[in-house]
Motif scaffolding. Structure first.
Motif, mmCIF file in Angstrom:
data_model
loop_
_atom_site.group_PDB
_atom_site.id
_atom_site.type_symbol
_atom_site.label_atom_id
_atom_site.label_comp_id
_atom_site.label_asym_id
_atom_site.label_seq_id
_atom_site.Cartn_x
_atom_site.Cartn_y
_atom_site.Cartn_z
ATOM 1 N N PRO A 110 -2.123 -34.252 21.744
ATOM 2 C CA PRO A 110 -2.823 -33.154 22.541
ATOM 3 C C PRO A 110 -4.747 -33.413 22.252
ATOM 4 O O PRO A 110 -5.037 -34.195 21.415
ATOM 5 N N PRO A 111 -5.550 -32.610 23.298
ATOM 6 C CA PRO A 111 -6.878 -32.842 22.986
ATOM 7 C C PRO A 111 -7.420 -32.628 21.650
ATOM 8 O O PRO A 111 -6.818 -31.668 21.103
ATOM 9 N N HIS A 112 -8.156 -33.670 21.063
ATOM 10 C CA HIS A 112 -8.454 -33.516 19.728
ATOM 11 C C HIS A 112 -9.844 -34.443 19.763
ATOM 12 O O HIS A 112 -10.319 -35.199 20.605
ATOM 13 N N ILE A 113 -10.525 -34.269 18.480
ATOM 14 C CA ILE A 113 -11.565 -35.174 18.155
ATOM 15 C C ILE A 113 -11.708 -35.948 16.856
ATOM 16 O O ILE A 113 -10.829 -35.433 15.885
ATOM 17 N N HIS A 114 -12.203 -36.890 16.538
ATOM 18 C CA HIS A 114 -12.455 -37.753 15.368
ATOM 19 C C HIS A 114 -13.917 -37.451 14.842
ATOM 20 O O HIS A 114 -14.514 -37.863 15.285
ATOM 21 N N PRO A 115 -14.395 -36.414 14.048
ATOM 22 C CA PRO A 115 -15.735 -36.216 13.747
ATOM 23 C C PRO A 115 -16.317 -37.202 13.118
ATOM 24 O O PRO A 115 -17.731 -37.268 13.242
ATOM 25 N N ARG A 116 -15.837 -38.137 12.752
ATOM 26 C CA ARG A 116 -16.223 -39.289 11.765
ATOM 27 C C ARG A 116 -15.996 -40.764 12.304
ATOM 28 O O ARG A 116 -16.280 -41.848 11.648
ATOM 29 N N ALA A 117 -15.393 -40.893 13.351
ATOM 30 C CA ALA A 117 -14.970 -42.253 14.158
ATOM 31 C C ALA A 117 -14.761 -42.411 15.425
ATOM 32 O O ALA A 117 -14.391 -41.425 16.104
ATOM 33 N N THR A 118 -15.228 -43.602 15.888
ATOM 34 C CA THR A 118 -14.795 -44.036 17.459
ATOM 35 C C THR A 118 -13.235 -44.693 16.981
ATOM 36 O O THR A 118 -13.028 -45.289 16.070
ATOM 37 N N GLU A 119 -12.489 -44.460 18.011
ATOM 38 C CA GLU A 119 -11.178 -44.989 18.184
ATOM 39 C C GLU A 119 -11.120 -45.913 19.328
ATOM 40 O O GLU A 119 -11.412 -45.926 20.432
ATOM 41 N N ILE A 120 -10.333 -46.927 18.937
ATOM 42 C CA ILE A 120 -9.979 -47.875 20.174
ATOM 43 C C ILE A 120 -8.458 -48.233 19.809
ATOM 44 O O ILE A 120 -7.719 -48.241 19.009
ATOM 45 N N GLN A 121 -7.602 -47.920 20.971
ATOM 46 C CA GLN A 121 -6.416 -47.980 21.246
ATOM 47 C C GLN A 121 -5.685 -49.018 21.889
ATOM 48 O O GLN A 121 -6.055 -49.280 23.011
ATOM 49 N N THR A 122 -4.518 -49.586 21.600
ATOM 50 C CA THR A 122 -4.015 -50.879 22.235
ATOM 51 C C THR A 122 -2.583 -50.159 22.603
ATOM 52 O O THR A 122 -1.767 -49.813 21.645
ATOM 53 N N VAL A 123 -2.104 -50.203 23.795
ATOM 54 C CA VAL A 123 -0.818 -49.726 24.373
ATOM 55 C C VAL A 123 0.373 -50.850 23.886
ATOM 56 O O VAL A 123 0.067 -52.019 24.451
ATOM 57 N N ILE A 124 1.163 -50.582 23.253
ATOM 58 C CA ILE A 124 2.205 -51.532 22.765
ATOM 59 C C ILE A 124 3.309 -51.513 23.887
ATOM 60 O O ILE A 124 3.940 -52.620 24.375
ATOM 61 N N GLU A 125 3.769 -50.344 24.237
ATOM 62 C CA GLU A 125 5.001 -50.023 24.986
ATOM 63 C C GLU A 125 4.549 -49.011 25.982
ATOM 64 O O GLU A 125 3.940 -47.864 25.349
ATOM 65 N N GLY A 126 4.998 -48.886 27.065
ATOM 66 C CA GLY A 126 5.038 -47.588 27.936
ATOM 67 C C GLY A 126 3.698 -47.407 28.667
ATOM 68 O O GLY A 126 2.903 -48.432 28.991
ATOM 69 N N THR A 127 3.482 -46.490 29.346
ATOM 70 C CA THR A 127 2.462 -46.335 30.425
ATOM 71 C C THR A 127 1.860 -44.636 29.825
ATOM 72 O O THR A 127 2.493 -43.779 29.816
ATOM 73 N N LEU A 128 0.357 -44.829 29.479
ATOM 74 C CA LEU A 128 -0.221 -43.611 29.041
ATOM 75 C C LEU A 128 -1.221 -43.266 29.874
ATOM 76 O O LEU A 128 -2.219 -44.121 30.484
ATOM 77 N N LEU A 129 -1.418 -42.101 30.092
ATOM 78 C CA LEU A 129 -2.796 -41.400 31.123
ATOM 79 C C LEU A 129 -3.509 -40.878 29.738
ATOM 80 O O LEU A 129 -3.222 -39.981 28.890
ATOM 81 N N VAL A 130 -4.807 -41.466 29.565
ATOM 82 C CA VAL A 130 -5.688 -41.253 28.497
ATOM 83 C C VAL A 130 -7.098 -40.817 29.208
ATOM 84 O O VAL A 130 -7.316 -41.176 30.355
#
Length: 223
Positions: A110-130
């Motif tokens: 769900p919609p959220h924030i990380h107050p102290r970090a930038t996030e970089i995400q790699t998809v391993i399997e599947g299809t994501l809407l981000v």
């Protein structure tokens, strides 16, 4: 008067620069600081006591088990396994964390924030809407459909989400630029706070009927 103004302006700019510099994990002045709970023969660095470097072993920098799928049988259909400094002491002072994210079909982080970090995400399997939303006043919604091998970055402090739009399970790994990035899930924090936020405040802020706010507070308070 001009000299005094120049001096005050310089002080203000230095204070601003100092506050910006402290918005991220402080830089380490040593190779590592494996966190320990015992303070008898340790040094306190960045919120944790450090193990004597001469006593560290390979196991201090090793963590198995992220290959194991996590259960997604919950209301949102996702499971985030965060590896931060509390779970992996070797991360202390290194300014990084890792997360495995499992998604059921049509599962949502769900919609959220990380107050102290930038996030970089790699998809391993599947299809994501981000996607993520920029700050006021523009509030631009920046979104992308990701497939296996795709990478997407979520800037620090901005609301973002991931949604599995496929009919099969999905898996992604995220790296975060803090040893303790923190997370604030928007709906839970807003409607499930303890003690609850005054319903009149939320009704006016979200332009909702007060009965709807009461329902949402009851729903999220039990999660």
């Amino acid at each position: 008067m001009t000299k005094l103004f120049t001096c005050l302006l310089t002080v203000a700019l230095l204070a601003l620069a100092s506050s910006l510099a402290s918005a991220h994990d402080p830089s380490s002045l040593q190779d590592f600081c494996v966190a320990v709970n015992n303070s008898n023969s340790a040094v306190f660095v960045n919120g944790k006591f450090c193990k004597d470097p001469k006593l560290t072993t390979a196991n201090d920098f090793f963590l198995p088990g992220l290959d194991v799928p996590r259960s997604t049988s919950n209301q949102v259909g996702s499971n985030v396994t965060l590896i931060n400094v509390d779970k992996f002491p070797g991360l202390n002072t290194l300014g990084i964390a890792l997360a495995r994210v499992d998604y059921a079909p049509y599962g949502l982080n769900p919609p959220h924030i990380h107050p102290r970090a930038t996030e970089i995400q790699t998809v391993i399997e599947g299809t994501l809407l981000v996607g993520f939303v920029t700050s006021n006043p523009d509030n631009r919604f920046i979104t992308k459909v990701l497939n296996k091998g795709d990478v997407f970055v979520f800037p620090m402090g901005l609301i973002h989400f991931q949604f599995n739009i496929g009919e099969t399970n999905a898996l992604a790994f995220s790296s975060l630029s803090s040893q303790n990035p923190g997370v604030i899930t928007i709906a839970n924090a807003t409607f499930g706070s303890n003690p609850p936020i005054n319903p009149d405040v939320l009704a006016k802020a979200f332009q909702l009927d007060k009965s709807v706010v009461n329902y949402l507070q009851q729903k999220f308070s039990v999660q």
